[in-house]
Design an enzyme around this catalytic site. Sequence first.
Site, mmCIF file in Angstrom:
data_model
loop_
_atom_site.group_PDB
_atom_site.id
_atom_site.type_symbol
_atom_site.label_atom_id
_atom_site.label_comp_id
_atom_site.label_asym_id
_atom_site.label_seq_id
_atom_site.Cartn_x
_atom_site.Cartn_y
_atom_site.Cartn_z
ATOM 1 C CB THR A 199 1.530 30.387 21.531
ATOM 2 O OG1 THR A 199 2.514 30.254 20.519
ATOM 3 C CG2 THR A 199 1.941 29.585 22.740
ATOM 4 N NE ARG A 216 11.104 30.580 15.929
ATOM 5 C CZ ARG A 216 10.061 30.757 16.738
ATOM 6 N NH1 ARG A 216 9.179 29.796 16.880
ATOM 7 N NH2 ARG A 216 9.910 31.878 17.392
ATOM 8 N N GLY A 232 10.949 28.005 19.121
ATOM 9 C CA GLY A 232 10.706 29.256 19.842
ATOM 10 C C GLY A 232 10.818 29.084 21.341
ATOM 11 C CG ASP A 233 8.557 31.867 23.640
ATOM 12 O OD1 ASP A 233 8.178 31.667 22.467
ATOM 13 O OD2 ASP A 233 7.829 32.373 24.518
ATOM 14 C CB THR A 246 1.660 33.981 23.604
ATOM 15 O OG1 THR A 246 1.445 34.209 22.198
ATOM 16 C CG2 THR A 246 0.878 35.031 24.380
ATOM 17 N N GLY A 247 4.225 35.191 22.042
ATOM 18 C CA GLY A 247 4.749 36.386 21.394
ATOM 19 C C GLY A 247 5.970 36.077 20.552
HETATM 20 N N1 ASP Z 1 6.004 32.322 21.097
HETATM 21 C C1 ASP Z 1 5.720 31.453 19.990
HETATM 22 C C2 ASP Z 1 6.986 31.144 19.271
HETATM 23 O O1 ASP Z 1 7.823 32.027 19.135
HETATM 24 C C3 ASP Z 1 4.753 32.043 19.014
HETATM 25 C C4 ASP Z 1 3.432 32.434 19.616
HETATM 26 O O2 ASP Z 1 3.350 32.870 20.759
HETATM 27 O O3 ASP Z 1 2.428 32.311 18.886
HETATM 28 O O4 ASP Z 1 7.139 30.035 18.807
#
Ligand code: ASP
Length: 308
Positions: free
Chosen positions: A173, A201, A203-204, A224-225
């Site tokens: 991300t 789905r 994400g955050d 990110t994570g």
């Molecule tokens: N946080 C992002 C997600 O869960 C993934 C990422 O940080 O690469 O969609």
Amino acid sequence: MSAAPHSDWSLAIHGGAGGMSRDNLTSEADAAARAALSAALDAGAAVLAAGGTALDAVAAAVQSLEDAPEFNAGRGAVFTADGTVELDAAIMEGTTRHAGAVARVTRTRSPVALARAVMEQTPHVMLAGIGADAFALTTGLEQVDPTWFRTPERARQFAEAGTTFDRAMKYGTVGAVARDIHGHVAAATSTGGVTGKRWGRIGDSPLIGAGTYADDRAAAVSATGSGEDFIRLGVAHELCARVRLLGESVADAARTLIAEVGAVGGAGGVIAMSPGGDATWSFNTSGMYRGSVASAAPPRVAIYANEG
Ligand code: ASP
């Protein structure tokens, strides 16, 4: 990093946290990532140095990273379980706390620009899926064939991982936080999500308060994570709340939140910017693509935990 005088500007960016180490990243991949981070810093810094807004700066930096195939956002995004690409992004500015976000968009070259259009051209904060794609057609933003986002490297990873939902710490991300010469902060985040995601789905990253938040009274944050953990903890908003309500420094609040992410089994990192222009990052992975530049500090980029 030291506090910036009031008239100064500051920018920090990330290209994802994960299991990168000097042992598993080729020198070519290392160099390509650093070059892409530097280009994004240049794009954001040009805005800020000219007296532009933090909002314009984070948009410019993230757009640059979206176009870079090295990162999991825009071109180079990871594949869903169906082998498609679904993009999420958010942007927020700290003065009015206006925000815009999109999820599961498939045709807009710059998802962060689309998130900004949601903020500026609709009464809404978040649009998703086919509705977001339909809204994009009304904005004049560049539309591309979905194949434009696909890179050979992501196709290879998809073939390897199959449809396994990826929690193996390969986060790419991208995000940016900035403080402009007017003393305002802004944050933006853009992502393809996680490899093999399905069932719509999200994400955050596009969730205001989870992966993205900005408040002139506290901080601007991009995460990110392992997104599910960042959603559960409301990381970006809670970081700001700790600063505003507990009087913690942005750096302390960032460390606290990443420790809490770790405590629930999550992995990842944040970048955060104080209204005074102090940039900070915190992560619990072996690496995080990151960079910073300020009116009083030259650009620098780093990847591994034990550098910079
Ligand atoms: N946080 C992002 C997600 O869960 C993934 C990422 O940080 O690469 O969609």
